[in-house]
Scaffold this active site. Structure first.
Site, PDB file in Angstrom:
ATOM      1  N   ASP A 199       0.826  -1.210   0.000  1.00 24.86           N
ATOM      2  CA  ASP A 199       0.000   0.000   0.000  1.00 24.86           C
ATOM      3  C   ASP A 199       0.862   1.263   0.000  1.00 24.86           C
ATOM      4  O   ASP A 199       1.824   1.368   0.759  1.00 24.86           O
ATOM      5  CB  ASP A 199      -0.881  -0.015   1.263  1.00 24.86           C
TER       6      ASP A 199
ATOM      7  N   GLU B 168       1.232  -0.625  -5.248  1.00 26.74           N
ATOM      8  CA  GLU B 168       0.124   0.331  -5.395  1.00 26.74           C
ATOM      9  C   GLU B 168       0.732   1.731  -5.491  1.00 26.74           C
ATOM     10  O   GLU B 168       0.889   2.443  -4.509  1.00 26.74           O
ATOM     11  CB  GLU B 168      -0.857   0.280  -4.219  1.00 26.74           C
TER      12      GLU B 168
HETATM   13  C1  GLC Z   1      -4.234   3.287  -0.492  1.00 27.97           C
HETATM   14  C2  GLC Z   1      -5.625   2.733  -0.404  1.00 27.97           C
HETATM   15  C3  GLC Z   1      -6.570   3.804  -0.005  1.00 27.97           C
HETATM   16  C4  GLC Z   1      -6.139   4.390   1.307  1.00 27.97           C
HETATM   17  C5  GLC Z   1      -4.669   4.826   1.247  1.00 27.97           C
HETATM   18  C6  GLC Z   1      -4.124   5.069   2.615  1.00 27.97           C
HETATM   19  O1  GLC Z   1      -4.107   4.225  -1.483  1.00 27.97           O
HETATM   20  O2  GLC Z   1      -5.977   2.175  -1.632  1.00 27.97           O
HETATM   21  O3  GLC Z   1      -7.883   3.324   0.074  1.00 27.97           O
HETATM   22  O4  GLC Z   1      -6.930   5.512   1.599  1.00 27.97           O
HETATM   23  O5  GLC Z   1      -3.837   3.826   0.724  1.00 27.97           O
HETATM   24  O6  GLC Z   1      -3.837   3.845   3.260  1.00 27.97           O
HETATM   25  C1  GLC Z   2      -3.833   6.696  -2.788  1.00 25.06           C
HETATM   26  C2  GLC Z   2      -5.204   7.240  -2.539  1.00 25.06           C
HETATM   27  C3  GLC Z   2      -5.724   7.922  -3.743  1.00 25.06           C
HETATM   28  C4  GLC Z   2      -4.768   8.947  -4.170  1.00 25.06           C
HETATM   29  C5  GLC Z   2      -3.393   8.391  -4.314  1.00 25.06           C
HETATM   30  C6  GLC Z   2      -2.436   9.482  -4.517  1.00 25.06           C
HETATM   31  O1  GLC Z   2      -3.859   5.738  -3.773  1.00 25.06           O
HETATM   32  O2  GLC Z   2      -6.073   6.250  -2.196  1.00 25.06           O
HETATM   33  O3  GLC Z   2      -6.936   8.538  -3.439  1.00 25.06           O
HETATM   34  O4  GLC Z   2      -5.175   9.490  -5.387  1.00 25.06           O
HETATM   35  O5  GLC Z   2      -2.996   7.694  -3.166  1.00 25.06           O
HETATM   36  O6  GLC Z   2      -1.195   8.974  -4.844  1.00 25.06           O
END
Ligand code: GLC
Ligand code: GLC
Length: 646
Positions: free
Chosen positions: A286, A328
């Site tokens: 994440d 991610e």
């Molecule tokens: C990631 C998740 C998102 C969350 C963020 C902070 O981007 O997908 O839902 O708000 O991390 O953990």
């Molecule tokens: C995480 C959040 C998303 C945001 C992104 C920024 O994935 O969940 O809302 O756009 O971070 O990098």
């Protein structure tokens, strides 16, 4: 065992500590030596490259080595068998049969038992990968959908317990489904024990976070850092009751961990190995971009972030080699690509393809998407994209402004158009999205909404179902692991109930996280219903894909259709793929994918297709087609054509 563990640089101290504390048998030690010798030098190098100047560097590395030995000893024989299998078949996830699904445990099935009961459905759908959204202990009200973790070793009691999770992992594996959970390693909740002890003033734990007495450092950092959740708080820091400031990139109750402290890396490696020991197959890493901070920079995707993820990977290579990492990184495409590597994240979300799919549906113009496939799709051997139509999060327009400029598109103006289009503020729009984190200061905005609502189903647009199939056809045919947001396969709509829940009302992403759409699932085999039409169409695509070896791997060549409404790409057969996949394919043909994003009939003319033999086979309808006069596609129609060179 003289010399063991000392190959490469000198880690004899670490090895001696492992031997001294070994509680297993000598035979087990001999086995562990092999893993240690193969990967500890890499881990040590990565670790010291970040922490060499820290007074605690050497001691932390030795302690980590001992913990690796303990974790390896504790790993079950079943999981060690999986390790061996995956080491022998490292490309297992590149198969045309890989298919992912993602859901919230509570919203989709109530609890972990409910998920177990859904296994037959997952098999009906063809899933081989299941991402359960965060299911760990979290604050009761404010938890960011579980992304604020209070303990990585406890399941949220409303969902079940750790033993149920372990049993579920085993059951899923028996059903041919890999379990994916989040490794939320950038931050913890403010209720995590470490955070509580930091608040209480315990020095050791204060050093786990970025906590400052005054605004000097926060002001310095905030000069160059992007605001992620501006609706919640401006800048990156939030003030504690005692007046101090703590770094919180996301919500104020999610505190960023301080990876400049090697004790944090070691502690989180322990949490990661705990998850691995449950039988998790893939960790969704994440918020990878945010883990390293340096004043004067945006504090995103800094070089140390990569080194640390590689170091986590080396930890897994020693103890739990079956585990894959999925990145991610929802950032600029250049940055997304930097996380993808055999030694870093073997899987990555493909946010560019996701966003540009929506872009092409809005504009009816496929040039940006086609350019992205041509220029940004190719990734290193041994890695794969996770291609999705939408996630539990918002859609951000993360394309590169430079790429867009080459096509005469102004990035800023185009994003404004896309935002207006998807929130229904643009005349003639079919979409019913909701703005997310609209920032009047910067003009930034992202989009929330389910696939069906964004495609026009909520509004009753006649093209909606065609768009839903079209969008999924791209995710299912461009390679890597397609990932379905469960419920989308039966056309679930936005849920506006979040507005009545004070804990969710300020976060429009809840619009696209509806509860299990039971009525739609009940209709799924009735082609006369919207749910059935969507579901049966997708099922067909999934089945066809799983029998089409050209769809394995990620190799793709963009194909110029000479018609901006029609996207084209080729998925080559055997000889173009790596050795392993090539053998598996046995040199089939090649699949040409064509997809009409227009609202009118479109032609790909005969001359454009003249490089292929006239006789082609359309796989989704299982029928022969002649390419002699070109190919005409109805609005939102796509074709998967097995072709041979002319
Ligand atoms: C990631 C998740 C998102 C969350 C963020 C902070 O981007 O997908 O839902 O708000 O991390 O953990
Ligand atoms: C995480 C959040 C998303 C945001 C992104 C920024 O994935 O969940 O809302 O756009 O971070 O990098």
């Amino acid at each position: 065992m003289p010399g063991a563990g000392t190959s490469g640089s000198d880690h004899s101290g670490a090895w001696a500590a492992v031997e001294r504390s070994w509680s297993g048998s000598p035979a087990e030690l001999a086995e562990f030596t092999i893993r240690f010798d193969e990967h500890f030098a890499t881990l040590g190098e990565l670790f010291t490259s970040v922490y060499a100047d820290h007074h605690d560097c050497a001691a932390q590395l030795v302690a980590l080595a001992v913990e690796l030995g303990e974790a390896w000893l504790a790993r079950s024989p079943e999981l060690k068998a999986v390790d061996a299998q995956r080491l022998a078949d490292p490309d297992w996830f590149q198969s045309e049969r890989m298919l992912g699904g993602v859901c919230y445990v509570d919203r989709y099935a109530g609890d972990l038992d409910g998920i177990r009961e859904k296994i037959p459905y997952f098999q009906e759908l063809g899933l081989t990968y299941l991402h359960l959204m965060p299911l760990f202990l979290a604050p009761e009200v404010n938890s960011d959908g579980g992304y604020a973790v209070s303990s990585y070793r406890e399941v949220n009691p409303a969902l079940g317990d750790i033993e149920q999770l372990r049993a579920l992992a085993t059951e899923l594996r028996a059903a041919g489904i890999s379990l994916v959970v989040d490794f939320i390693f950038n931050h913890t909740s403010n209720e995590h024990e470490w955070a509580r002890r930091a608040i209480a003033g315990e020095r050791e734990f204060e050093e786990y976070y970025w906590i400052y007495r005054d605004r000097e450092a926060p002001d310095a950092f905030e000069r160059t850092v992007r605001e992620i959740f501006p609706d919640d708080h401006p800048g990156s820091f939030v003030q504690l009751d005692d007046g101090r400031w703590v770094w919180a990139t996301f919500y104020s109750f999610q505190w960023d961990l301080n990876y400049a402290n090697p004790a944090v890396f070691r502690a989180m490696a322990g949490e990661m190995l705990f998850l691995a020991g449950l039988g998790v197959d893939v960790l969704r890493m994440d918020a990878v971009a945010f883990i390293w901070k340096r004043v004067g920079t945006p504090c995103e995707s800094l070089p140390e972030a990569h080194v640390l993820i590689r170091a986590f990977n080396a930890v897994c290579a020693i103890v739990a080699p079956a585990l894959l990492f999925k990145s991610e990184a929802i950032v600029h495409p250049d940055e997304v690509a930097q996380y993808i590597d055999r030694g870093e994240c073997q899987l990555s979300y493909n946010p560019l393809q996701m966003a540009l799919g929506w872009e092409a549906l809005a504009t009816r113009d496929t040039r940006l998407l086609s350019q992205a496939l041509e220029r940004r799709h190719s990734i290193v051997d041994g890695t794969a994209w996770v291609n999705y139509v939408r996630s539990h999060d918002d859609i951000g327009w993360t394309f590169s402004d430079e790429d867009a400029a080459e096509l005469g598109i102004d990035g800023h103006a185009h994003r404004r158009f896309l935002n207006a289009f998807y929130v229904g503020r643009f005349d003639g729009s079919f979409a019913r999205g909701v703005p997310f984190q609209e920032n009047p200061r910067t003009g930034d905005c992202r989009i929330s909404g389910t696939t069906a609502s964004l495609s026009g189903l909520e509004q009753g647009d006649p093209g909606a179902i065609g768009r839903i199939h079209l969008a999924h056809s791209i995710a299912l045919s461009t390679g890597g692991v397609p990932l379905l947001y469960l419920g989308d396969e039966v056309g679930q709509l936005n849920d506006y109930g979040y507005l009545d829940d004070p804990a969710h009302a300020g976060d429009s992403r809840w619009a696209n996280r509806p509860a299990y759409p039971a009525a739609a699932y009940a209709d799924r085999n009735d082609p006369g219903t919207d749910a059935g039409a969507i579901y049966l169409g997708l099922r067909r695509l999934i089945e066809v894909r799983s029998r089409t070896p050209e769809f394995a791997g990620s190799t793709l060549h963009a194909f110029d259709t000479h018609n901006p409404h029609v996207l084209g790409y080729q998925r080559p057969g055997g000889e173009h793929l790596g050795d392993h996949l090539g053998q598996h394919l046995g040199g089939q043909g090649e699949v040409l994918c064509l997809a009409n994003f227009g609202d009118t009939d479109e032609l790909v003319d005969g001359r454009t297709l003249s490089g292929f033999a006239a006789d082609a086979h359309e796989l989704t309808r299982d029928e022969s087609v002649s390419l002699t006069g070109g190919l005409r596609l109805r609005p939102h129609e796509f074709a998967w054509l097995r072709v041979t060179p002319s």
